[in-house]
Write a protein that holds these residues in place. Structure first.
Motif, mmCIF file in Angstrom:
data_model
loop_
_atom_site.group_PDB
_atom_site.id
_atom_site.type_symbol
_atom_site.label_atom_id
_atom_site.label_comp_id
_atom_site.label_asym_id
_atom_site.label_seq_id
_atom_site.Cartn_x
_atom_site.Cartn_y
_atom_site.Cartn_z
ATOM 1 N N GLU A 63 0.947 -1.299 0.034
ATOM 2 C CA GLU A 63 0.027 -0.044 -0.057
ATOM 3 C C GLU A 63 0.814 1.190 -0.044
ATOM 4 N N THR A 66 1.208 2.522 -3.887
ATOM 5 C CA THR A 66 0.212 2.870 -4.522
ATOM 6 C C THR A 66 0.368 4.174 -5.284
ATOM 7 N N THR A 83 -3.433 -3.786 -3.491
ATOM 8 C CA THR A 83 -2.692 -3.396 -2.146
ATOM 9 C C THR A 83 -2.741 -4.312 -0.934
#
Length: 130
Positions: A63, A66, A83
């Motif tokens: 994540e 991202t 993610t």
């Protein structure tokens, strides 16, 4: 182009073997290491455009990356960027991506690839995938 062809690009690694160029905040898959004007993940994405529709390409990443994926692959929809809250290595990454794709298309044929490989003979790559 076969609408059942899908690709999962694994892009969650921190690139520690390329230190000091690659840092955990900006790992090697997001760097133009080869000096071509494109990063490794951009090259991988473009390679898969030759074997499956762009909406069938997914990136599994941490994540924390991202934003980098969205910057470097602006054609990807948010739903194509999967993610992981915690890095868990290859098997969970592949399982997560395959589970997501299978839930969308039970007839899917899936290719999984790392985001940081250099493939010189792209015609042979496409032929092997097909």
């Amino acid at each position: 182009m076969n609408k059942n062809n899908y690709a999962i690009i694994m892009a969650g690694g921190i690139g520690s073997r390329f230190w000091p160029i690659s840092r955990s905040s900006h790992p090697k898959q997001f760097i133009d290491i080869l000096g071509t004007g494109k990063t490794l993940i951009q090259n991988t994405y473009e390679r898969f455009l030759k074997v499956c529709p762009k909406e069938n390409i997914y990136v599994v990443t941490n994540e924390n990356y991202t934003k980098l994926v969205k910057q470097q692959l602006p054609d990807m929809a948010d739903g194509q960027i999967l993610t992981e809250p915690v890095m868990r290595n290859t098997a969970p990454c592949v399982a997560y991506g395959c589970f997501k794709i299978e839930s969308l298309n039970p007839e899917a044929v899936i290719v999984v690839a790392p985001s940081d490989q250099q493939i010189l003979d792209e015609d042979a790559f496409v032929s092997a995938i097909e």
